[in-house]
Design an enzyme around this catalytic site. Structure first.
Site, PDB file in Angstrom:
ATOM      1  N   HIS A  73     -11.641   7.330   4.857  1.00 56.95           N
ATOM      2  CA  HIS A  73     -10.746   8.486   4.930  1.00 56.95           C
ATOM      3  C   HIS A  73     -11.496   9.716   4.423  1.00 56.95           C
ATOM      4  O   HIS A  73     -12.335   9.609   3.522  1.00 56.95           O
ATOM      5  CB  HIS A  73      -9.508   8.304   4.053  1.00 56.95           C
ATOM      6  N   ASP A  85       0.806  -1.218   0.000  1.00 54.89           N
ATOM      7  CA  ASP A  85       0.000   0.000   0.000  1.00 54.89           C
ATOM      8  C   ASP A  85       0.843   1.275   0.000  1.00 54.89           C
ATOM      9  O   ASP A  85       0.290   2.379   0.101  1.00 54.89           O
ATOM     10  CB  ASP A  85      -0.918   0.027   1.223  1.00 54.89           C
ATOM     11  N   ARG A 119     -10.045   6.066  11.007  1.00 56.51           N
ATOM     12  CA  ARG A 119      -8.588   5.989  11.037  1.00 56.51           C
ATOM     13  C   ARG A 119      -8.004   7.032  12.001  1.00 56.51           C
ATOM     14  O   ARG A 119      -7.710   6.722  13.147  1.00 56.51           O
ATOM     15  CB  ARG A 119      -8.013   6.155   9.631  1.00 56.51           C
ATOM     16  N   ARG A 173       0.577  -1.347   7.619  1.00 58.15           N
ATOM     17  CA  ARG A 173       1.048  -0.133   6.966  1.00 58.15           C
ATOM     18  C   ARG A 173       2.023   0.676   7.824  1.00 58.15           C
ATOM     19  O   ARG A 173       2.625   1.637   7.325  1.00 58.15           O
ATOM     20  CB  ARG A 173      -0.154   0.763   6.584  1.00 58.15           C
ATOM     21  N   CYS A 222      -5.262   9.512  -3.208  1.00 58.58           N
ATOM     22  CA  CYS A 222      -4.509   8.603  -2.351  1.00 58.58           C
ATOM     23  C   CYS A 222      -3.079   8.418  -2.857  1.00 58.58           C
ATOM     24  O   CYS A 222      -2.155   8.242  -2.051  1.00 58.58           O
ATOM     25  CB  CYS A 222      -5.196   7.240  -2.292  1.00 58.58           C
TER      26      CYS A 222
END
Length: 276
Positions: free
Chosen positions: A169, A70, A140, A95, A269
């Site tokens: 997000h 990612d 998040r 991550r 992103c």
């Protein structure tokens, strides 16, 4: 006639999806049993980078790290504002190593990096617009990080609660059409139903002229877009939203990142903006 929009040349940091894959599930878009085409993902990412450069923007790249599929989603790594870097602390263990890799890139580029104390996923949940920093929470980034980022930048930070897990997000549900950093009038596009009632009321008050997206365009990652003030780099599938933007005087630039969407990411992103 819609107003003529003016672009501002930007500097972006991106990461080639050399090791892109869906090996785990940390958002509703990810299905580790679904096939992924890594070559197509690289081709789509390369098209995005080429499109930015064709429009005059500077694009830099960080070397991808094996085992971090990612890492292509560079926006989550930091918020850069006024030449200062507020780094990341990822929620998902898979991550978390990305933070160190991006921190090293920024330090090698001459930046000091503030390491957040709480969970904070960079531009994924932090969007500068005009005099405010819009800050998402709910899935998040923690609310405590909103206070921390306000203290670091000295910019009024507006907490917005996300309520739909498909929009985990802030940058999946909202983007800055005009960030106001060059003296223009700040404005956004967003999908109201991604937010709590109180957060919707805040956005209506702050941005009465905002462009409102349909659920279909939001699900197509049409709000995971990047605007330079004139051109809006937008998911090719978000056709209705592109039409709205054109009627408001913007120039939609469709880019297809459908393969990367399998991991819950899109144009924004993949794009970390380095704001001087």
């Amino acid at each position: 006639m819609p107003a003529t929009r003016a672009r501002r040349l930007r500097r972006y940091l991106t990461c080639e999806p050399r090791y892109f894959d869906v090996r785990y599930s940390i958002n509703p878009w990810m299905d580790e049993h679904a096939p992924v085409d890594p070559e197509l993902a690289r081709d789509q990412w390369a098209t995005l980078v080429r499109t930015y450069r064709d429009h005059g923007h500077t694009v830099e790249t960080i070397t991808p790290v094996p085992g971090l599929p990612d890492m292509v989603f560079a926006a989550n790594a930091a918020l850069v504002l006024g030449g200062r870097v507020f780094g990341s602390r990822f929620s998902a263990p898979q991550r978390q190593p990305e933070s160190a890799a991006y921190e090293l890139w920024f330090k090698d580029a001459g930046f000091d990096v503030h390491e957040p104390e709480g969970v904070c996923e960079g531009e994924g949940d932090l969007v500068p617009v005009g005099p405010h920093l819009l800050a998402g929470t709910g899935f998040r980034t923690q609310v405590g990080a909103h206070h921390e980022v306000q203290e670091f930048f000295g910019v009024p930070t507006v907490t917005l609660h996300l309520t739909d897990p498909l929009f985990y997000h802030l940058d999946t549900a909202l983007f800055a059409l005009d960030d106001g950093l060059d003296g223009g009038r700040a404005n956004i596009a967003y999908y109201p139903e991604a937010f709590s009632p109180g957060s919707r009321a805040v956005l209506e008050r702050l941005f009465p002229d905002a462009v409102i997206a349909t659920r279909a365009d939001a699900l197509a990652f049409g709000l995971n877009s990047v605007s330079d003030g004139r051109h809006v780099f937008i998911a090719a599938q978000a056709e209705d939203l592109a039409g709205q933007l054109a009627r408001h005087g913007y120039v939609p630039v469709p880019v297809d990142l459908s393969e990367l969407r399998k991991a819950g990411g899109g144009i924004k992103c993949c794009t970390q903006e380095i704001r001087p």
